[in-house]
Design an enzyme around this catalytic site. Structure first.
Site, PDB file in Angstrom:
ATOM      1  N   TYR A  42      -1.546  -2.153   3.578  1.00  0.00           N
ATOM      2  CA  TYR A  42      -1.840  -1.219   4.657  1.00  0.00           C
ATOM      3  C   TYR A  42      -3.356  -1.128   4.900  1.00  0.00           C
ATOM      4  CZ  TYR A  42       2.855   0.956   4.841  1.00  0.00           C
ATOM      5  OH  TYR A  42       4.189   1.221   5.013  1.00  0.00           O
ATOM      6  N   GLY A  43      -4.116  -1.409   3.847  1.00  0.00           N
ATOM      7  CA  GLY A  43      -5.563  -1.174   3.885  1.00  0.00           C
ATOM      8  C   GLY A  43      -6.315  -1.988   4.916  1.00  0.00           C
ATOM      9  N   CYS A  73      -0.301   7.220  -1.243  1.00  0.00           N
ATOM     10  CA  CYS A  73      -1.088   6.132  -0.686  1.00  0.00           C
ATOM     11  C   CYS A  73      -2.308   6.768  -0.016  1.00  0.00           C
ATOM     12  CB  CYS A  73      -0.232   5.398   0.349  1.00  0.00           C
ATOM     13  SG  CYS A  73      -1.114   4.094   1.210  1.00  0.00           S
ATOM     14  N   ASN A  74      -3.473   6.396  -0.469  1.00  0.00           N
ATOM     15  CA  ASN A  74      -4.695   6.963   0.123  1.00  0.00           C
ATOM     16  C   ASN A  74      -4.879   6.525   1.565  1.00  0.00           C
ATOM     17  OD1 ASN A  74      -6.663   8.162  -2.209  1.00  0.00           O
ATOM     18  ND2 ASN A  74      -5.253   6.644  -3.009  1.00  0.00           N
ATOM     19  N   THR A 185      -4.092   4.063  -4.713  1.00  0.00           N
ATOM     20  CA  THR A 185      -3.168   4.273  -5.839  1.00  0.00           C
ATOM     21  C   THR A 185      -2.907   3.007  -6.652  1.00  0.00           C
ATOM     22  OG1 THR A 185      -1.341   4.072  -4.263  1.00  0.00           O
ATOM     23  CG2 THR A 185      -2.033   6.295  -4.865  1.00  0.00           C
ATOM     24  N   HIS A 186      -3.361   1.879  -6.147  1.00  0.00           N
ATOM     25  CA  HIS A 186      -3.280   0.652  -6.962  1.00  0.00           C
ATOM     26  C   HIS A 186      -4.370   0.606  -8.040  1.00  0.00           C
ATOM     27  CE1 HIS A 186      -0.777  -0.893  -3.655  1.00  0.00           C
ATOM     28  NE2 HIS A 186      -0.459  -1.923  -4.407  1.00  0.00           N
TER      29      HIS A 186
HETATM   30  N1  DGL Z   1      -2.065   1.872  -2.451  1.00  0.00           N
HETATM   31  C1  DGL Z   1      -2.508   2.143  -1.164  1.00  0.00           C
HETATM   32  C2  DGL Z   1      -3.601   3.181  -1.124  1.00  0.00           C
HETATM   33  O1  DGL Z   1      -3.614   4.068  -1.927  1.00  0.00           O
HETATM   34  C3  DGL Z   1      -2.724   1.055  -0.172  1.00  0.00           C
HETATM   35  C4  DGL Z   1      -2.829  -0.342  -0.598  1.00  0.00           C
HETATM   36  C5  DGL Z   1      -2.702  -1.284   0.605  1.00  0.00           C
HETATM   37  O2  DGL Z   1      -1.572  -1.504   1.012  1.00  0.00           O
HETATM   38  O3  DGL Z   1      -3.716  -1.754   1.107  1.00  0.00           O
HETATM   39  O4  DGL Z   1      -4.449   3.155  -0.269  1.00  0.00           O
END
Ligand code: DGL
Length: 267
Positions: A42-43, A73-74, A185-186
Site C-alpha cells: 500500500y505504501g 496499517c500506518n 506495522t511490518h
Molecule cells: N504495514 C503497512 C503499514 O503499516 C503497509 C505496508 C505496505 O503495504 O506498504 O504502513
C-alpha cells in the site's frame, strides 16, 4: 458485554505485529484478520487507492459481524482513517495517534524520527499529530520503501537487511533524534537490525501496544469487552494465499494459522 469479534487488517502480514498485542492485551477477544496480500504494498499507492481498498476491507469485515475494526496499517491510518470513520458506523481505530503519543512521551531532547512507507511519510500525519501534542518537537521523517518487501520475503536479520537499514539510517541518524517510531506495522520484525544500527542511545518505538490499549480502554468504557473466556479460534483471511504466510505467521506470532481466501474486489 459484546462477544462479537474484533476485525484487524493490513496490506499483508505486518498487521500480525498488532494481532500479537491484541492476543496479549485482550486475550478473550476473537480476532478476524484480513491481509490484502494480493494488492500489497500500500505504501507506494495513492491516497485514493489506499482509501478504496480499505473501504472494501471494512465492508468485508462487517459481513463477519465485527464490533470494532483496527486498521493495523500506518499507511491506512495516516491516509484514510477520517474517510473510513465518515463512511462506517463501526468504531475504527488506527495506529498513528498511538505512535505519536509514544514519541511525545519518550523523547527527552524533542527530536523524534519517524520511519514509514512513502505514503505514510507523504501524508504528514505523524508530524501533524506530534506537533498538536507538543509544538516544540522537531519531527524528522524517512520513507523506507524496501523494508516491506524484505519482511514479506522473510528477510529480517541478515547481511542484506543490515546493509539496507544502514543505507536508510545514515543521514537520518545525524539529525540528533533520540527516539524512532516504527511507523509501519511490518517494521517491528526488523527491530533488531534497526536498533543495532541506531545504537543504544536511541529508543525504538513500536506503537502496537499503545494502539491496542486504546481499543481496550474504549471497549472497557463502552461495556464492549467479550465475556466469553473460552478458547478463541481466530480467523485469518488473505486476498491471495501466499506460500510465505505460514513462515511469516510463525515469525510474528510464534504459531501458524491456516488462512482462508477472500475475493476482496467483490466488496
Ligand atoms: N504495514 C503497512 C503499514 O503499516 C503497509 C505496508 C505496505 O503495504 O506498504 O504502513
Amino acid at each position: 458485554m459484546d462477544n462479537r469479534p474484533i476485525g484487524v487488517f493490513d496490506s499483508g502480514v505486518g498487521g500480525l505485529t498488532v494481532v500479537k498485542q491484541v492476543m496479549k492485551l485482550l486475550p478473550h477477544e476473537k480476532i478476524i484478520y484480513f491481509g490484502d496480500t494480493a494488492r500489497l504494498p500500500y505504501g507506494s499507492k495513492s491516497k485514493e487507492a489506499v482509501t478504496r481498498f480499505s473501504k472494501q476491507i471494512v465492508r468485508f469485515l462487517l459481513t463477519r459481524d465485527v464490533k470494532a475494526v483496527v486498521a493495523a496499517c500506518n499507511t491506512v491510518s495516516s491516509n484514510s482513517l477520517d474517510e473510513l470513520r465518515k463512511d462506517f458506523d463501526v468504531p475504527i481505530f488506527g495506529v498513528v495517534m498511538a505512535g505519536a503519543r509514544d514519541a511525545v512521551s519518550s523523547t527527552k531532547n524533542n527530536r523524534v524520527g519517524i520511519i514509514g512507507t512513502s505514503a505514510t511519510v507523504r501524508s504528514g500525519a505523524y508530524e501533524r499529530l506530534i506537533l498538536s501534542l507538543n509544538p516544540d518537537i522537531s519531527v524528522y521523517q524517512k520513507a523506507c520503501p524496501l523494508f516491506v518487501p524484505l519482511v514479506e520475503e522473510g528477510f529480517t536479520d541478515n547481511e542484506i537487511v543490515r546493509l539496507i537499514v544502514k543505507e536508510y539510517m545514515s543521514g537520518f541518524l545525524s539529525t540528533g533524534i533520540d527516539s524512532i517510531v516504527l511507523g509501519c506495522t511490518h517494521y517491528p520484525l526488523l527491530k533488531k537490525c534497526i536498533g543495532e544500527t541506531a545504537g543504544s542511545d536511541i529508543l525504538i518505538l513500536d506503537p502496537a501496544a499503545s494502539a491496542v490499549s486504546e481499543v481496550k480502554e474504549y471497549l472497557e468504557k463502552e461495556g464492549g469487552l467479550s465475556g466469553d473466556t473460552s478458547f478463541k479460534e481466530h480467523v485469518f483471511y488473505l486476498s491471495d494465499i501466499t506460500e510465505k504466510f505460514d513462515m511469516l505467521c510463525k515469525m510474528a506470532l510464534n504459531k501458524t494459522f491456516v488462512p482462508k481466501a477472500v475475493d476482496i474486489e467483490k466488496y
